[in-house]
Design a protein around this motif. Sequence first.
Motif, mmCIF file in Angstrom:
data_model
loop_
_atom_site.group_PDB
_atom_site.id
_atom_site.type_symbol
_atom_site.label_atom_id
_atom_site.label_comp_id
_atom_site.label_asym_id
_atom_site.label_seq_id
_atom_site.Cartn_x
_atom_site.Cartn_y
_atom_site.Cartn_z
ATOM 1 N N ASP B 44 0.912 -1.126 0.012
ATOM 2 C CA ASP B 44 -0.013 0.142 0.180
ATOM 3 C C ASP B 44 0.935 1.405 0.168
ATOM 4 N N ASP B 105 -9.871 7.995 -3.850
ATOM 5 C CA ASP B 105 -11.067 7.944 -3.547
ATOM 6 C C ASP B 105 -11.500 8.715 -2.191
ATOM 7 N N THR B 108 -13.285 7.212 0.910
ATOM 8 C CA THR B 108 -12.793 6.322 1.601
ATOM 9 C C THR B 108 -11.382 6.601 1.806
ATOM 10 N N GLU B 110 -9.065 5.586 0.144
ATOM 11 C CA GLU B 110 -8.216 4.653 -0.749
ATOM 12 C C GLU B 110 -7.301 5.215 -1.882
ATOM 13 N N ILE B 112 -5.558 4.341 -5.513
ATOM 14 C CA ILE B 112 -5.614 3.386 -6.499
ATOM 15 C C ILE B 112 -4.706 3.782 -7.671
#
Lengths: 153, 153
Positions: B44, B105, B108, B110, B112
Amino acid sequence: MREKKAMTQIDRRTEKLTTALRRAGVRITRQRAALLSVLAEAEDHPEAIELQRRAEAVVPGISLSTVYRTLTELEHQGVILRHQFEGTPARFEHSEARHHDHMIDVETGEVIEFANDRIEALQAEIAEAMGYEIVHHRLELYVRRKRAPGDPD
Amino acid sequence: MREKKAMTQIDRRTEKLTTALRRAGVRITRQRAALLSVLAEAEDHPEAIELQRRAEAVVPGISLSTVYRTLTELEHQGVILRHQFEGTPARFEHSEARHHDHMIDVETGEVIEFANDRIEALQAEIAEAMGYEIVHHRLELYVRRKRAPGDPD
DNA sequence: CTCTAGTTGCAAGTGATTTGCATTTGCCTT
DNA sequence: AAGGCAAATGCAAATCACTTGCAACTAGAG
Ligand SMILES: [Mn+2]
Ligand SMILES: [Mn+2]
Ligand SMILES: [Zn+2]
Ligand SMILES: [Zn+2]
C-alpha cells in the motif's frame, strides 16, 4: 479623475468575490474588501503572506489570521483556488479563468499555466473505465528550461 | 524451516533498498534493516507513523525520527517515493514498480494506481512545446465511485 | 577486540496554518 | 441617528508533520 463608466475586468472580479462572500452570509469588512481586490488584481499565484503584504497597502494592520480565514471562506465558496505546490506554502488565485494546470520551473520557481483538452478527456476516461468519476484533480509538471542546441549557458 | 533457495520478490526488494543505503555509505542498523523490509513488503502507501508501527514488530523502540531520517535517505537514493496527497501526511512506496499515477477515493481515502502512456506522452509534448523538459510530475485524480444505474445505495 | 565516526532516541525547534478569546465593528432593527 | 449584538479582528498560543541538536550508543573497518 474618477472614471464613472468603465467597469474594469478587475472591478468585475472583485464584485464576483464580494458577492460570493455576501452569499455566504459574511460581512464585508475593510480587511476583506482589501483582500478581495488584491486577489482580483493578482496576475500571479501569491502566497498568503504576499497577499497580506499587498492588502496592507490599504489596511495597514491586517493580520495574517484574517487573511487565512478569508481565503478559506473564499475557497469554500469556490471563487478562489488553493494550490499546494512542492516545497512552498499554499498559493492562491481567483477562479475566473477557465480550468488550467501548472508547470513549475524547478530552477526559478516560476509558475506557468497551460490547458490541454486531450489530457482532461483522458483523465475522465481513465476514471470512468475504473468505475469512478473525477471530483477534482491536480496535474503539476516540474520542469526545467530546455537548452536549444548551440545556446549559451 | 528456513528456505535457502527461494529468494522471494520481497527479499529482492529488501536487498535493493539495502544496497542503495550501502552505496550511500550509511550503516545498516537494526532499525534500518527492519524499516527496509517493511517497505519491501508494503503493498500500500503507508504514512511514516504506520511504517514505524510495522517496524516496531521487529525493533520495538524504533523512533519516528529514525523512520523519517531513513525515509529521506532512501528517497534521495531514488529507491522509494514520497507522495503528498491532499489532506494527509506524506505516504511512501518503494519505486520497484514502473511509473504510475494515483486516484484517491475522496470518500474512503483509498489509493488506486493507474498508468497511461498517452497522458505521459502528452505531458512531455506540452512541456516540449513551451520550451521545457519535465523533471518530474504529479497527477492525482480525486474521485468518487460511480453508481451504476439501478445500483443499491 | 578496539576505536571512532555514524546512528539513535528524546526533547526541543520549525514553518505553515488554525484556533481561543477579549475587544472591536458591521449592519439590521428601532 | 442610535442601539444592540452576532460576527470579525488581532494577538498569542496551539496544532501538525516533520526536522534537528545532542549525548549516549553501536556498526563494522582494521
Ligand atoms: Mn493558475
Ligand atoms: Mn503507487
Ligand atoms: Zn487539468
Ligand atoms: Zn504519470
